[in-house]
Enzyme design. Structure first.
Site, short mmCIF file in Angstrom:
data_model
loop_
_atom_site.label_atom_id
_atom_site.label_comp_id
_atom_site.label_asym_id
_atom_site.label_seq_id
_atom_site.Cartn_x
_atom_site.Cartn_y
_atom_site.Cartn_z
N CYS A 111 0.80 -1.23 0.00
CA CYS A 111 0.00 0.00 0.00
C CYS A 111 0.83 1.27 0.00
O CYS A 111 0.26 2.37 -0.04
CB CYS A 111 -0.95 0.00 1.19
SG CYS A 111 -2.22 -1.29 1.08
N HIS A 244 -2.79 6.79 4.59
CA HIS A 244 -3.23 5.58 3.89
C HIS A 244 -4.57 5.14 4.44
O HIS A 244 -4.79 5.12 5.65
CB HIS A 244 -2.18 4.48 4.05
CG HIS A 244 -2.69 3.13 3.64
ND1 HIS A 244 -3.32 2.91 2.44
CD2 HIS A 244 -2.67 1.93 4.30
CE1 HIS A 244 -3.66 1.64 2.36
NE2 HIS A 244 -3.29 1.02 3.47
N ASN A 274 -10.77 -0.13 1.91
CA ASN A 274 -9.33 -0.07 1.72
C ASN A 274 -9.02 -0.24 0.23
O ASN A 274 -9.16 -1.34 -0.31
CB ASN A 274 -8.65 -1.16 2.55
CG ASN A 274 -7.12 -1.08 2.50
OD1 ASN A 274 -6.55 -0.47 1.60
ND2 ASN A 274 -6.47 -1.71 3.46
#
Length: 323
Positions: A111, A244, A274
């Site tokens: 990520c 994030h 996500n």
């Protein structure tokens, strides 16, 4: 290095928490309490990581007519959910643009791929090997996800974002990318097994969520504070912190550690789930039109494996005499 524009692409299909209640008994309130997620997007039957990367790039270019696609001489994509590991998302974007014989590559650092992709561009620019670049981050999590997994099956959403970059300033709304800091933290905790995506197993698995939570909170706050100290800034000097989008509790923890007013944090996980390395870039696209001269923004990320980073951007409407 300047960011000329950023735009996102989101699939139309919305999957609410009630889907998982019917599937495996997880209540919506339980999911919201532990993750902050209320709904997420799912790519359609004709969509994948490559098509979403192309769509995001088209959206960015359509909104920035001064950025000539023919002048692009570097394309870097980031994803851990590729549609094809040979003809990658970067190649799909290159083919769609019709710009031949330029460096074109796709990377994965989970990520945190967004900031590593930007660092690659920074290196090409510094070496004089490129002057116009596209970074595109695209995740097709639902292609890999096991929805029946009650530990992580409800976390994931699909989406993409594209960033248009130049070595020199192109217009008054460009953001100066002042500093990018990244690092790997593979030796700590359960980095080798906390999040896995092994093709022969059952999709994206996150058996050690507590370990991910601990290290994400630690590293995102630490690298952000390092960036602030490096530029002699206080957290309150930031217009936005864009973390994030893994878990709303992680974002809130990082904000609390930094002493930042909660309303300064950009979060889209409640609506999108996500979205991997695309999440922070999508967040930046969502606030792009609200930025004014003098605004400072930090993007901070953490990825399974582990990897992390932070980037400081600044908007300054002073245009050089040459322009």
């Amino acid at each position: 290095m300047y960011l000329h524009h950023v735009a996102a692409y989101l699939p139309a299909a919305v999957v609410t928490n009630e889907h998982f209640t019917q599937l495996n008994g997880l209540s919506s309130d339980w999911i919201i309490e532990r993750t902050g997620i209320r709904e997420r997007r799912r790519a359609g039957p004709d969509e994948n990581g490559n098509t979403m990367a192309v769509a995001a790039t088209r959206a960015a270019l359509a909104a920035a007519p001064g950025f000539d696609p023919a002048a692009v001489n570097l394309i870097v994509a980031g994803t851990y959910t590729p549609h094809d590991t040979i003809f990658t998302a970067a190649h799909a974007v290159q083919r769609d643009l019709g710009v031949n014989e330029i460096p074109t590559l796709t990377i994965s650092s989970a990520c945190s791929s967004l900031l590593n992709a930007l660092e690659i561009v920074e290196g090409y620019f510094a070496m004089g090997k490129a002057s116009r670049a596209i970074v595109v981050v695209s995740e097709h999590n639902t292609a890999y996800n096991n929805e029946s997994d009650t530990m992580a099956g409800h976390l994931w959403g699909d989406g993409a974002a594209a960033l248009l970059l130049s070595r020199e300033r192109l217009g008054p709304n460009d953001l100066l990318i002042k500093t990018i800091l990244t690092g790997g933290a593979a030796p700590v905790g359960k980095a080798d097994c906390s999040v896995t995506l092994t093709p022969v197993r059952q999709g994206i698995v996150m058996p050690h969520g507590r370990d991910v939570f601990q290290w994400a909170c630690t590293y995102m706050a630490r690298i952000t504070q390092t960036l602030l100290d490096q530029h002699q800034l206080r957290a309150d000097d930031l217009r936005y912190l864009i973390p994030h989008q893994a878990n709303l509790r992680i974002a809130n923890n990082v904000v609390k550690q930094l002493g930042l007013p909660p309303e300064r944090a950009v979060n889209n996980i409640d609506r999108l789930g996500n979205t991997g390395c695309a999440g922070a870039a999508i967040g930046l696209a969502e606030v792009w039109d609200t930025l004014v001269a003098g605004d400072k923004i930090i993007v901070t990320v953490f990825g399974g494996g582990y990897s992390y980073g932070a980037m400081l951007l600044e908007k300054d409407l002073t245009v050089s005499s040459e322009q």
